[in-house]
Design a protein around this motif. Structure first.
Motif, mmCIF file in Angstrom:
data_model
loop_
_atom_site.group_PDB
_atom_site.id
_atom_site.type_symbol
_atom_site.label_atom_id
_atom_site.label_comp_id
_atom_site.label_asym_id
_atom_site.label_seq_id
_atom_site.Cartn_x
_atom_site.Cartn_y
_atom_site.Cartn_z
ATOM 1 N N UNK A 132 -12.488 8.374 26.289
ATOM 2 C CA UNK A 132 -11.409 8.657 27.250
ATOM 3 C C UNK A 132 -10.099 8.026 26.787
ATOM 4 N N UNK A 133 -10.185 6.808 26.288
ATOM 5 C CA UNK A 133 -8.959 6.114 25.880
ATOM 6 C C UNK A 133 -8.325 6.764 24.664
ATOM 7 N N UNK A 134 -9.130 7.080 23.662
ATOM 8 C CA UNK A 134 -8.566 7.568 22.397
ATOM 9 C C UNK A 134 -7.997 8.989 22.561
ATOM 10 N N UNK A 135 -8.451 9.697 23.616
ATOM 11 C CA UNK A 135 -7.931 11.044 23.884
ATOM 12 C C UNK A 135 -6.830 11.022 24.956
ATOM 13 N N UNK A 136 -6.430 9.841 25.407
ATOM 14 C CA UNK A 136 -5.531 9.739 26.573
ATOM 15 C C UNK A 136 -4.070 10.003 26.243
ATOM 16 N N UNK A 137 -3.722 10.004 24.979
ATOM 17 C CA UNK A 137 -2.331 10.234 24.574
ATOM 18 C C UNK A 137 -2.298 10.293 23.068
ATOM 19 N N UNK A 138 -1.130 10.597 22.499
ATOM 20 C CA UNK A 138 -1.072 10.761 21.045
ATOM 21 C C UNK A 138 -1.446 9.497 20.278
ATOM 22 N N UNK A 139 -2.017 9.723 19.114
ATOM 23 C CA UNK A 139 -2.289 8.654 18.149
ATOM 24 C C UNK A 139 -1.470 8.970 16.894
ATOM 25 N N UNK A 140 -1.300 7.966 16.041
ATOM 26 C CA UNK A 140 -0.614 8.191 14.767
ATOM 27 C C UNK A 140 -1.633 7.952 13.658
ATOM 28 N N UNK A 141 -2.109 9.070 13.098
ATOM 29 C CA UNK A 141 -3.175 9.031 12.092
ATOM 30 C C UNK A 141 -2.564 8.908 10.699
ATOM 31 N N UNK A 142 -3.165 8.061 9.877
ATOM 32 C CA UNK A 142 -2.592 7.797 8.551
ATOM 33 C C UNK A 142 -3.687 7.662 7.496
ATOM 34 N N UNK A 143 -3.325 8.014 6.262
ATOM 35 C CA UNK A 143 -4.167 7.710 5.107
ATOM 36 C C UNK A 143 -3.342 6.836 4.166
ATOM 37 N N UNK A 144 -3.901 5.702 3.809
ATOM 38 C CA UNK A 144 -3.232 4.747 2.909
ATOM 39 C C UNK A 144 -4.093 4.536 1.674
ATOM 40 N N UNK A 145 -3.418 4.262 0.573
ATOM 41 C CA UNK A 145 -4.088 4.122 -0.715
ATOM 42 C C UNK A 145 -3.727 2.771 -1.343
ATOM 43 N N UNK B 55 0.835 -1.196 0.000
ATOM 44 C CA UNK B 55 0.000 0.000 0.000
ATOM 45 C C UNK B 55 0.875 1.254 0.000
ATOM 46 N N UNK B 56 0.227 2.375 -0.276
ATOM 47 C CA UNK B 56 0.917 3.630 -0.573
ATOM 48 C C UNK B 56 0.475 4.657 0.476
ATOM 49 N N UNK B 57 1.444 5.196 1.205
ATOM 50 C CA UNK B 57 1.145 6.152 2.284
ATOM 51 C C UNK B 57 0.949 7.538 1.691
ATOM 52 N N UNK B 58 -0.197 8.138 1.954
ATOM 53 C CA UNK B 58 -0.436 9.478 1.403
ATOM 54 C C UNK B 58 -0.518 10.581 2.461
ATOM 55 N N UNK B 59 -0.644 10.172 3.736
ATOM 56 C CA UNK B 59 -0.667 11.173 4.799
ATOM 57 C C UNK B 59 -0.425 10.509 6.142
ATOM 58 N N UNK B 60 0.244 11.229 7.064
ATOM 59 C CA UNK B 60 0.498 10.664 8.396
ATOM 60 C C UNK B 60 0.868 11.775 9.362
ATOM 61 N N UNK B 61 0.389 11.656 10.594
ATOM 62 C CA UNK B 61 0.782 12.631 11.619
ATOM 63 C C UNK B 61 0.523 12.079 13.021
ATOM 64 N N UNK B 62 1.428 12.466 13.934
ATOM 65 C CA UNK B 62 1.233 12.183 15.355
ATOM 66 C C UNK B 62 0.386 13.317 15.911
#
Ligand code: RTP
Ligand code: MG
Length: 147
Positions: free
Chosen positions: A63-76, A30-37
């Motif tokens: 509560x859990x998903x806001x408890x610390x950083x996540x790494x958000x990505x868009x894949x193609x 797969x092809x990474x098109x976007x990502x951010x912490x």
């Protein structure tokens, strides 16, 4: 080309799994098109998981998903939405097969390492919730796709 939204959840970030998970999707082809912490706000979490707002675990999920950083990505890629879900494994890690992400790294249903869009409609909605248009990179790999 089909796109999906994937997110390493706070447990995956805490456990240093970002690189491992990115590697799985890269190696798959797969092809990474976007990502951010990023840190998810309560408002964004409630919107993202809006379909579950009547469920008993909704408060705990937000509560859990806001408890610390996540790494958000868009894949193609071809069929990336359903293939990524297959690679993630069942929602509850106790039911997830070995070889899947949740089967290999998860133990509890609330800390199941990764999120992935479950349909084209969800993918479009979630990508636009988490990313601005200018954060998505359209590019061609100029080396052979087989190396
Ligand atoms: P996700 O949205 O996070 O990719 O997970 P999913 O599609 O596999 O599962 P979904 O049904 O959308 O549930 C969203 C998240 O809620 C948590 N959950 N907790 N305590 C519980 O019984 C329970 N059930 C679901 C999980 O973390 C799940 O990923
Ligand atoms: Mg879901």
């Amino acid at each position: 080309m089909e796109k999906t939204f994937l997110m390493v959840k706070p447990d995956g970030v805490q456990r240093n799994l970002i690189g491992e998970l990115v590697t799985r999707f890269e190696k798959k082809g797969f092809h990474l098109v976007g990502a951010k912490l990023m840190t998810v706000t309560k408002e964004l979490a409630e919107n993202h998981y809006g379909e579950h707002k009547e469920r008993p675990f909704f408060g705990e999920l937000v509560d859990f998903i806001t408890s610390g950083p996540v790494f958000a990505m868009v894949w193609e890629g071809d069929n990336v939405i359903s293939t990524a879900r297959t690679m993630m494994g069942a929602t509850n890690p106790k039911d997830a097969n070995p070889g899947t992400i949740r089967g290999d790294y998860g133990v509890q249903v609330s800390m199941n390492v990764i999120h992935g869009s479950d349909s084209p409609t969800s993918a479009e909605r979630e990508i636009s919730l988490f990313f601005n248009e200018n954060e998505l990179n359209e590019y061609t790999k100029t080396i052979s796709k087989w190396v």
